[in-house]
Design a protein around this motif. Sequence first.
Motif, PDB file in Angstrom:
ATOM      1  N   ALA A 100    -105.227 -90.479  54.555  1.00 28.80           N
ATOM      2  CA  ALA A 100    -104.310 -90.508  53.421  1.00 28.80           C
ATOM      3  C   ALA A 100    -103.072 -89.649  53.665  1.00 28.80           C
ATOM      4  O   ALA A 100    -101.948 -90.055  53.350  1.00 28.80           O
ATOM      5  CB  ALA A 100    -105.040 -90.047  52.162  1.00 28.80           C
ATOM      6  N   ALA A 101    -103.262 -88.465  54.224  1.00 30.74           N
ATOM      7  CA  ALA A 101    -102.121 -87.575  54.457  1.00 30.74           C
ATOM      8  C   ALA A 101    -101.148 -88.187  55.458  1.00 30.74           C
ATOM      9  O   ALA A 101     -99.927 -88.135  55.278  1.00 30.74           O
ATOM     10  CB  ALA A 101    -102.609 -86.218  54.949  1.00 30.74           C
ATOM     11  N   ALA A 102    -101.693 -88.785  56.514  1.00 33.40           N
ATOM     12  CA  ALA A 102    -100.832 -89.411  57.517  1.00 33.40           C
ATOM     13  C   ALA A 102    -100.111 -90.622  56.940  1.00 33.40           C
ATOM     14  O   ALA A 102     -98.947 -90.882  57.267  1.00 33.40           O
ATOM     15  CB  ALA A 102    -101.659 -89.819  58.735  1.00 33.40           C
ATOM     16  N   ALA A 103    -100.793 -91.364  56.074  1.00 32.61           N
ATOM     17  CA  ALA A 103    -100.154 -92.519  55.437  1.00 32.61           C
ATOM     18  C   ALA A 103     -98.994 -92.071  54.558  1.00 32.61           C
ATOM     19  O   ALA A 103     -97.919 -92.676  54.563  1.00 32.61           O
ATOM     20  CB  ALA A 103    -101.179 -93.295  54.615  1.00 32.61           C
ATOM     21  N   LEU A 104     -99.200 -90.986  53.825  1.00 34.63           N
ATOM     22  CA  LEU A 104     -98.130 -90.471  52.967  1.00 34.63           C
ATOM     23  C   LEU A 104     -96.948 -89.986  53.799  1.00 34.63           C
ATOM     24  O   LEU A 104     -95.785 -90.219  53.446  1.00 34.63           O
ATOM     25  CB  LEU A 104     -98.671 -89.340  52.096  1.00 34.63           C
ATOM     26  N   ASP A 105     -97.241 -89.331  54.919  1.00 30.71           N
ATOM     27  CA  ASP A 105     -96.170 -88.847  55.790  1.00 30.71           C
ATOM     28  C   ASP A 105     -95.331 -89.995  56.351  1.00 30.71           C
ATOM     29  O   ASP A 105     -94.151 -89.818  56.666  1.00 30.71           O
ATOM     30  CB  ASP A 105     -96.755 -88.035  56.944  1.00 30.71           C
ATOM     31  N   ALA A 106     -95.944 -91.167  56.493  1.00 24.49           N
ATOM     32  CA  ALA A 106     -95.237 -92.305  57.079  1.00 24.49           C
ATOM     33  C   ALA A 106     -94.293 -92.982  56.091  1.00 24.49           C
ATOM     34  O   ALA A 106     -93.431 -93.765  56.494  1.00 24.49           O
ATOM     35  CB  ALA A 106     -96.248 -93.328  57.603  1.00 24.49           C
ATOM     36  N   VAL A 107     -94.462 -92.701  54.808  1.00 30.26           N
ATOM     37  CA  VAL A 107     -93.632 -93.341  53.785  1.00 30.26           C
ATOM     38  C   VAL A 107     -92.334 -92.561  53.625  1.00 30.26           C
ATOM     39  O   VAL A 107     -92.347 -91.344  53.428  1.00 30.26           O
ATOM     40  CB  VAL A 107     -94.378 -93.402  52.436  1.00 30.26           C
ATOM     41  N   GLU A 108     -91.222 -93.261  53.705  1.00 29.96           N
ATOM     42  CA  GLU A 108     -89.929 -92.599  53.571  1.00 29.96           C
ATOM     43  C   GLU A 108     -89.731 -92.064  52.161  1.00 29.96           C
ATOM     44  O   GLU A 108     -90.138 -92.695  51.178  1.00 29.96           O
ATOM     45  CB  GLU A 108     -88.802 -93.575  53.910  1.00 29.96           C
ATOM     46  N   ARG A 109     -89.115 -90.932  52.072  1.00 28.58           N
ATOM     47  CA  ARG A 109     -88.790 -90.328  50.785  1.00 28.58           C
ATOM     48  C   ARG A 109     -87.794 -91.226  50.052  1.00 28.58           C
ATOM     49  O   ARG A 109     -86.812 -91.687  50.640  1.00 28.58           O
ATOM     50  CB  ARG A 109     -88.188 -88.942  51.005  1.00 28.58           C
ATOM     51  N   VAL A 110     -88.042 -91.497  48.775  1.00 25.52           N
ATOM     52  CA  VAL A 110     -87.137 -92.374  48.035  1.00 25.52           C
ATOM     53  C   VAL A 110     -85.806 -91.659  47.839  1.00 25.52           C
ATOM     54  O   VAL A 110     -85.761 -90.439  47.626  1.00 25.52           O
ATOM     55  CB  VAL A 110     -87.737 -92.794  46.680  1.00 25.52           C
ATOM     56  N   PRO A 111     -84.703 -92.387  47.907  1.00 26.73           N
ATOM     57  CA  PRO A 111     -83.389 -91.731  47.872  1.00 26.73           C
ATOM     58  C   PRO A 111     -83.035 -91.109  46.532  1.00 26.73           C
ATOM     59  O   PRO A 111     -82.382 -90.069  46.479  1.00 26.73           O
ATOM     60  CB  PRO A 111     -82.421 -92.867  48.230  1.00 26.73           C
ATOM     61  N   ASP A 112     -83.463 -91.735  45.428  1.00 25.08           N
ATOM     62  CA  ASP A 112     -83.119 -91.225  44.105  1.00 25.08           C
ATOM     63  C   ASP A 112     -84.349 -90.549  43.511  1.00 25.08           C
ATOM     64  O   ASP A 112     -85.330 -91.205  43.167  1.00 25.08           O
ATOM     65  CB  ASP A 112     -82.657 -92.374  43.208  1.00 25.08           C
ATOM     66  N   GLN A 113     -84.294 -89.227  43.395  1.00 24.41           N
ATOM     67  CA  GLN A 113     -85.437 -88.452  42.917  1.00 24.41           C
ATOM     68  C   GLN A 113     -85.419 -88.245  41.407  1.00 24.41           C
ATOM     69  O   GLN A 113     -86.248 -87.518  40.867  1.00 24.41           O
ATOM     70  CB  GLN A 113     -85.461 -87.093  43.620  1.00 24.41           C
ATOM     71  N   SER A 114     -84.493 -88.883  40.710  1.00 25.49           N
ATOM     72  CA  SER A 114     -84.464 -88.776  39.254  1.00 25.49           C
ATOM     73  C   SER A 114     -85.392 -89.828  38.652  1.00 25.49           C
ATOM     74  O   SER A 114     -85.875 -90.728  39.337  1.00 25.49           O
ATOM     75  CB  SER A 114     -83.036 -88.973  38.736  1.00 25.49           C
ATOM     76  N   GLY A 115     -85.635 -89.714  37.360  1.00 27.34           N
ATOM     77  CA  GLY A 115     -86.482 -90.690  36.690  1.00 27.34           C
ATOM     78  C   GLY A 115     -87.957 -90.424  36.916  1.00 27.34           C
ATOM     79  O   GLY A 115     -88.357 -89.461  37.568  1.00 27.34           O
ATOM     80  N   GLY A 116     -88.780 -91.311  36.375  1.00 32.28           N
ATOM     81  CA  GLY A 116     -90.220 -91.158  36.465  1.00 32.28           C
ATOM     82  C   GLY A 116     -90.827 -92.059  37.516  1.00 32.28           C
ATOM     83  O   GLY A 116     -90.141 -92.601  38.391  1.00 32.28           O
ATOM     84  N   ILE A 117     -92.138 -92.247  37.411  1.00 30.41           N
ATOM     85  CA  ILE A 117     -92.859 -93.001  38.430  1.00 30.41           C
ATOM     86  C   ILE A 117     -92.381 -94.444  38.501  1.00 30.41           C
ATOM     87  O   ILE A 117     -92.325 -95.038  39.580  1.00 30.41           O
ATOM     88  CB  ILE A 117     -94.380 -92.937  38.170  1.00 30.41           C
ATOM     89  N   GLN A 118     -92.009 -95.031  37.368  1.00 29.24           N
ATOM     90  CA  GLN A 118     -91.572 -96.420  37.380  1.00 29.24           C
ATOM     91  C   GLN A 118     -90.320 -96.594  38.234  1.00 29.24           C
ATOM     92  O   GLN A 118     -90.235 -97.512  39.057  1.00 29.24           O
ATOM     93  CB  GLN A 118     -91.302 -96.899  35.953  1.00 29.24           C
ATOM     94  N   GLU A 119     -89.348 -95.702  38.046  1.00 32.77           N
ATOM     95  CA  GLU A 119     -88.112 -95.801  38.813  1.00 32.77           C
ATOM     96  C   GLU A 119     -88.339 -95.472  40.288  1.00 32.77           C
ATOM     97  O   GLU A 119     -87.741 -96.083  41.177  1.00 32.77           O
ATOM     98  CB  GLU A 119     -87.056 -94.857  38.234  1.00 32.77           C
ATOM     99  N   ARG A 120     -89.208 -94.519  40.567  1.00 33.94           N
ATOM    100  CA  ARG A 120     -89.408 -94.104  41.954  1.00 33.94           C
ATOM    101  C   ARG A 120     -90.221 -95.121  42.748  1.00 33.94           C
ATOM    102  O   ARG A 120     -89.914 -95.395  43.907  1.00 33.94           O
ATOM    103  CB  ARG A 120     -90.078 -92.730  41.991  1.00 33.94           C
ATOM    104  N   LEU A 121     -91.255 -95.685  42.137  1.00 36.37           N
ATOM    105  CA  LEU A 121     -92.041 -96.686  42.856  1.00 36.37           C
ATOM    106  C   LEU A 121     -91.189 -97.897  43.216  1.00 36.37           C
ATOM    107  O   LEU A 121     -91.395 -98.524  44.258  1.00 36.37           O
ATOM    108  CB  LEU A 121     -93.236 -97.123  42.009  1.00 36.37           C
TER     109      LEU A 121
END
Length: 230
Positions: free
Chosen positions: A177-198
Amino acid sequence: MDDTTHNSPDTSGTLDEALERLHSFGPERDGWLSNHAPMAVEALVHRGQAPGVHRWLDHYRAKLEDMPDRFTEVTPDNWREALGDPRRIADWTAYFERETADRPWREVLAEWWPRLLPGIAAGATHPVIRVGHCVRALLASGENAPRVAELAHGLGYWAARHQPLPPLSPLAPATGAAAALDAVERVPDQSGGIQERLGQLTGFPVWPPRPVTDAEHALTLTDAGPTRTR
């Protein structure tokens, strides 16, 4: 602490009383914040804290909002178009109240959890957690009207907030799980909640047919080039 001492079925009736108090209220407040009370009261009772449940609810009452008004009835013919429409929280709850009145709750759950699972991120996963608490109560203490009604409320919330992930590019399998999370790029817009970020996700590691070794994972990183900045 001896866990077996605090996980016995509830015979006090407190959970049912608490659920009945809660079912006139909606699953959210302030437009999107989840109502934690149904989950909290089940956990308190499950952990042997039934005497404090009503006092806790009295304090939490200020955070509860009335159930939203009905919008348009959900039916077996139109449920797909109603999926993920938060305006229809009350409609979905009424739909599952009818379903659980006509059929055994296990049958309804078995039909609907595969349909709802792709939208498990709904409400920051609070709906599926609420369903889980309810199922635990049904299995531990048996079936009755307040607990079956709670299942209808939980499933209705999940259906109304159903949120699948956007189309994702398959990334190399990860070792865990940790390696899978590390492989996911950070979303560019960190504002908003989970709906906007997903909604900004672009890729996710595929599930491997067998566990990936550290050596295999290192090889995929080498083939992919420099590690991406998250």
